[in-house]
Write a protein that holds these residues in place. Structure first.
Motif, short mmCIF file in Angstrom:
data_model
loop_
_atom_site.label_atom_id
_atom_site.label_comp_id
_atom_site.label_asym_id
_atom_site.label_seq_id
_atom_site.Cartn_x
_atom_site.Cartn_y
_atom_site.Cartn_z
N SER A 1 25.74 33.48 63.28
CA SER A 1 25.19 33.21 61.95
C SER A 1 24.51 34.45 61.39
O SER A 1 23.74 35.12 62.08
N ASN A 2 24.76 34.73 60.13
CA ASN A 2 24.10 35.87 59.48
C ASN A 2 22.60 35.65 59.32
O ASN A 2 21.84 36.59 59.13
N LYS A 3 22.16 34.39 59.39
CA LYS A 3 20.74 34.09 59.24
C LYS A 3 19.94 34.48 60.48
O LYS A 3 18.74 34.70 60.41
N ASN A 4 20.63 34.56 61.61
CA ASN A 4 19.94 34.83 62.87
C ASN A 4 20.05 36.30 63.25
O ASN A 4 20.96 37.00 62.82
N GLY A 5 19.11 36.77 64.05
CA GLY A 5 19.10 38.16 64.47
C GLY A 5 18.91 38.31 65.96
O GLY A 5 18.37 37.43 66.63
N LEU A 6 19.36 39.43 66.49
CA LEU A 6 19.23 39.74 67.91
C LEU A 6 18.78 41.18 68.08
O LEU A 6 19.24 42.08 67.37
N PHE A 7 17.87 41.40 69.01
CA PHE A 7 17.54 42.75 69.47
C PHE A 7 17.44 42.66 70.98
O PHE A 7 16.41 42.28 71.52
N ILE A 8 18.52 42.97 71.67
CA ILE A 8 18.59 42.79 73.11
C ILE A 8 18.62 44.15 73.78
O ILE A 8 19.66 44.83 73.79
N ASN A 9 17.48 44.59 74.31
CA ASN A 9 17.50 45.88 75.00
C ASN A 9 17.27 45.70 76.49
O ASN A 9 16.79 44.66 76.94
N SER A 10 17.65 46.69 77.26
CA SER A 10 17.66 46.59 78.72
C SER A 10 16.48 47.35 79.32
O SER A 10 16.66 48.37 79.98
N CYS A 11 15.29 46.85 79.06
CA CYS A 11 14.08 47.53 79.51
C CYS A 11 13.35 46.73 80.58
O CYS A 11 13.35 45.50 80.57
N PHE A 12 12.70 47.45 81.49
CA PHE A 12 11.89 46.87 82.56
C PHE A 12 10.52 46.57 81.96
O PHE A 12 9.53 47.23 82.24
N ALA A 13 10.47 45.59 81.05
CA ALA A 13 9.26 45.33 80.26
C ALA A 13 9.30 43.90 79.75
O ALA A 13 10.28 43.18 79.92
N HIS A 14 8.23 43.51 79.07
CA HIS A 14 8.11 42.15 78.56
C HIS A 14 7.14 42.15 77.39
O HIS A 14 6.25 42.99 77.31
N CYS A 15 7.30 41.18 76.46
CA CYS A 15 6.38 41.02 75.33
C CYS A 15 6.26 42.30 74.51
O CYS A 15 5.17 42.86 74.38
N GLN A 16 7.34 42.75 73.96
CA GLN A 16 7.34 44.05 73.30
C GLN A 16 6.80 44.04 71.87
O GLN A 16 6.57 45.09 71.30
#
Length: 387
Positions: free
Chosen positions: A319-334
């Motif tokens: 859906s164009n209404k939804n967004g994703l930012f999926i990165n591969s980091c050893f981290a949380h709560c960015q």
């Protein structure tokens, strides 16, 4: 180890992902827990809570970070909206101004879950179960910062941090009299929204519900309710920062997460690929603390988890209404950390960082479908190494 986009499983998870609300799902890899406080399945998962006061996340501030006081919701007790121990719930509010005077950002605090009477009894003597133990002031940074150079799109909005003290992502509504435990997360959510509406949020022209970890899951669960608070002329979106918890096989070959959530649901309504309960011999201990100590087979295990997560959000991402930012980091709560949210060397996918991507998505400046290369390829990550 969990992905920063982790879910709700089964049909409920599918329904949540198909919400008509505009929802931005964050999927930054978490490859370790911060405090490792495990009591019968309870894990304290919120990374940022340890940095409320004197931590600058490697960022040089021109002035002292903003400290915001705790407001207890005085009318909550009459509605039965109380923390695990029966104390009043609360939030931290910093008022907006200028162009942001009628814009509201609600950040739901994270911090794991309790899935048994024993773990909830333990939790009620912490800041995640009682306002008695909550900090009277917390630092607002990242998406909550009041400085344009640190938070360009939301710095002058009304910004709220709703404290988490129910142990079930603001979703329970029951109690255990013998143990003097109150599972009232849903009532806390409603009482907080009512209180904030009375303080000007009802006049919002723009609103964003966000949350990290258990708070990120709560932002999914309450997204439709949040939309319903406002007229359709109000621009409303929901951001889940590390709140998608996959029903997947962990390092023990079992589905520990499914069992843990079953306990939470059974009680009042572990989130990890390698929780201690699934790794009794400690084979994953070093890897959980520092990704540099992971073996090749452990890295390959992460890649398999990444693929499952991408498959889980495939329909949602169409859906164009939804967004994703999926990165591969050893981290949380960015979103809550200044160095990962908006700083000179914040994590990027392509040429876009976290804050810019969220802003572009919220304000419809661009269609955000950013997916990183597999871990550990990303050299822009701010990796967390736990001592």
């Amino acid at each position: 180890m969990r992905a920063m986009a982790e879910v709700v499983n089964g049909s409920e998870g599918s329904a949540a992902l198909k919400m008509k609300m505009r929802l931005l799902v964050w999927a930054l890899w978490l490859l370790g827990s911060v405090s490792s406080k495990w009591i019968d399945g309870f894990e304290d998962l919120n990374v940022t809570e340890q940095h409320y006061y004197d931590q600058s996340y490697g960022v040089s501030y021109a002035s002292k970070p903003l400290l915001v006081g705790l407001t207890l919701i005085n009318g909550a007790a009459a509605k039965g909206a109380v923390c695990l121990d029966g104390t009043l719930p609360g939030y931290h509010l910093h008022r907006g101004y200028g162009s942001g005077a009628n814009s509201w950002l609600i950040q739901l605090e994270g911090g794991g879950w309790c899935d048994s009477i024993r773990s909830c009894v333990y939790r009620k003597n912490t800041r995640h179960g009682s306002s008695t133990y909550m900090e009277r002031q917390i630092q607002f940074s990242g998406i909550l910062s009041n400085k344009a150079e640190e938070n360009p799109d939301f710095f002058n909005w009304n910004r709220v941090k709703l404290r988490y003290c129910d142990g079930a992502s603001f979703s329970g509504d029951s109690q255990y009299k013998a143990g003097q435990l109150y599972f009232r997360g849903q009532r806390i959510w409603l009482a907080a929204m009512e209180d904030l509406m009375s303080k000007g949020m009802r006049r919002a022209t723009q609103a964003l519900l966000s949350g990290c970890s258990a708070g990120g899951l709560a932002s999914i669960l309450h997204c439709d309710e949040f939309r319903g608070l406002f007229p359709w002329t109000t621009k409303v979106k929901c951001l889940s920062d590390g709140g998608l918890f996959l029903d997947t096989i962990d390092v023990s070959g079992r589905r520990t997460l499914r069992s843990m959530f079953r306990g939470v649901v059974w009680l009042q309504i572990q989130a990890s690929l390698a929780p201690p309960s699934a790794d009794p011999h400690g084979h994953w201990h070093a890897c959980r603390k520092n990704y540099a100590h992971c073996t090749l087979s452990q890295i390959q295990f992460f890649q398999g988890f990444r693929n499952q997560m991408l498959n889980a959000v495939k329909g949602f991402s169409s859906s164009n209404k939804n967004g994703l930012f999926i990165n591969s980091c050893f981290a949380h709560c960015q979103t809550e950390r200044q160095d990962t949210w908006f700083a000179q060397k914040s994590p990027h996918i392509g040429n876009k960082g976290v804050a810019e991507s969220v802003g572009n998505w919220y304000f419809d400046r661009a269609n955000i479908k950013a997916v990183d290369c597999p871990f550990p390829c990303d050299k822009t990550c701010h990796n967390l190494v736990f001592k």
